[in-house]
Design a protein around this motif. Structure first.
Motif, PDB file in Angstrom:
ATOM      1  N   ASP A  67     -15.025  -7.006 -45.600  1.00 42.81           N
ATOM      2  CA  ASP A  67     -16.266  -7.778 -45.538  1.00 42.81           C
ATOM      3  C   ASP A  67     -16.244  -8.865 -44.464  1.00 42.81           C
ATOM      4  O   ASP A  67     -17.155  -9.701 -44.398  1.00 42.81           O
ATOM      5  CB  ASP A  67     -16.549  -8.418 -46.912  1.00 42.81           C
ATOM      6  N   GLY A  68     -15.190  -8.885 -43.652  1.00 46.35           N
ATOM      7  CA  GLY A  68     -15.154  -9.833 -42.539  1.00 46.35           C
ATOM      8  C   GLY A  68     -14.825 -11.256 -42.953  1.00 46.35           C
ATOM      9  O   GLY A  68     -15.081 -12.201 -42.203  1.00 46.35           O
ATOM     10  N   ILE A  69     -14.270 -11.436 -44.158  1.00 40.10           N
ATOM     11  CA  ILE A  69     -13.896 -12.788 -44.611  1.00 40.10           C
ATOM     12  C   ILE A  69     -12.470 -13.102 -44.150  1.00 40.10           C
ATOM     13  O   ILE A  69     -12.138 -14.223 -43.792  1.00 40.10           O
ATOM     14  CB  ILE A  69     -14.003 -12.882 -46.158  1.00 40.10           C
ATOM     15  N   LEU A  70     -11.621 -12.063 -44.155  1.00 41.31           N
ATOM     16  CA  LEU A  70     -10.263 -12.208 -43.609  1.00 41.31           C
ATOM     17  C   LEU A  70     -10.168 -11.400 -42.310  1.00 41.31           C
ATOM     18  O   LEU A  70     -10.863 -10.402 -42.147  1.00 41.31           O
ATOM     19  CB  LEU A  70      -9.231 -11.649 -44.594  1.00 41.31           C
ATOM     20  N   PHE A  71      -9.278 -11.818 -41.419  1.00 43.38           N
ATOM     21  CA  PHE A  71      -9.110 -11.123 -40.137  1.00 43.38           C
ATOM     22  C   PHE A  71      -7.687 -10.593 -39.999  1.00 43.38           C
ATOM     23  O   PHE A  71      -6.821 -10.879 -40.832  1.00 43.38           O
ATOM     24  CB  PHE A  71      -9.503 -12.057 -38.987  1.00 43.38           C
TER      25      PHE A  71
END
Ligand code: B1M
Length: 229
Positions: A67-71
């Motif tokens: 979900d693009g919260i962590l990279f």
């Protein structure tokens, strides 16, 4: 110990597992190893430690990555922490014969030396309880075939990051067809320049857009195959 550090051994089991989920998320390898050892000392089965403390923690990491919260850097740290815990559990799991999610052979194709994405996929797959055989980079078809013969995995995975090397996936799949072994395996492909259409066109079973999706698809396809068998 620093004042603000938590003494893991003072937590009850439920609190400790929750704390381990947080520690995995934060990529704290030493804390994860300590937590694993405490749970084992308290009599937890290695498989229970793996699924409830580690895999469940990595599931959350996988969702937030998707979900693009962590990279990537954070996921690599989390996966590294997971590896620390896995290293303790692996020999114990082998002894107790815990069920495996499945087995995958994976490598970057010939001519291509990119491996960061592949390594991330491996870590997430291992986090989900898969056994993964890593063939590394720059793999000719012979290397894949030898690994299939030796390890008899459920899945063969191929990674490519270059538009010039991605067609090599078709070479591997066509060779598998020629040898009559194509349908013995689930073939998954991935890498930034690929897409669903490309995966279809080379005759793969599935395209892994990212590590989390790859795990989800792998789990579903292995379960379907086992149910069909
Ligand atoms: Co290279 N490189 N590179 N490179 N490199 C790209 C790919 C490029 C897009 C950069 C650019 O020009 N914008 C470009 C390719 C262009 C093209 O083909 N159209 C390129 C080029 C041209 C090159 C060289 C040719 C440069 C040169 O020497 N002139 C050269 C090629 C060497 C070779 O392979 N023969 C080269 C070299 C390198 C480095 C060695 C410097 C280094 C690689 C280090 C390493 O991997 N150990 C490197 C890097 C780091 C990149 C970029 C910057 C980053 C790639 C990466 O790691 N992404 C890349 C540009 C970019 O993509 N933004 C670029 C992060 C990684 C987590 O994502 O790999 O997509 P990704 O993996 C994802 C998914 O794709 C999926 O899951 C992963 C996790 O979510 N996935 C799979 C990946 N594999 C999977 C397998 C599966 C399932 C899912 O199997 C089931």
């Amino acid at each position: 110990m620093e004042d603000d550090e938590i003494d893991l051994s003072l937590l009850d089991d439920g609190e400790l597992v929750e704390q381990m989920h947080d520690d995995l998320y934060d990529g704290l390898a030493d804390e994860i190893k300590e937590g694993v050892n405490i749970l084992l000392e308290r009599g937890w089965e290695p498989y229970k430690v793996l699924t409830e403390a580690l895999v469940e923690g990595m599931r959350v990491v996988g969702i937030d990555f998707r979900d693009g919260i962590l990279f990537v850097p954070e996921v690599l740290l989390a996966a590294n922490a997971m590896k620390g815990g896995m290293a303790i559990l692996k020999p114990l799991l082998a002894e107790t014969g815990a069920p495996k999610a499945g087995k995958m052979v994976i490598g970057t194709v010939k001519g291509d030396i990119h491996d960061i994405g592949k390594n991330l996929v491996i870590m997430m797959m291992e986090g989900a309880g898969f056994e993964v055989i890593d063939l590394g980079i720059n793999n000719p078809v012979e290397k894949y075939l030898a690994a299939l013969e030796e390890h008899k995995p459920d899945i063969i995975g191929m990674s490519a990051l270059l538009t010039t090397t991605m067609p090599y996936m078709k070479v591997v799949i066509d060779t598998m067809k020629e040898k009559g072994i194509r349908d013995d395996y689930i073939v998954m492909v991935g890498g930034a320049p690929l897409n669903e259409e490309f995966a279809d066109s080379v005759g793969a079973d599935a395209y892994g857009r990212d590590a989390a999706m790859t795990v989800e698809i792998a789990q579903r396809m292995v379960a379907e195959r086992r149910a069909a068998a």
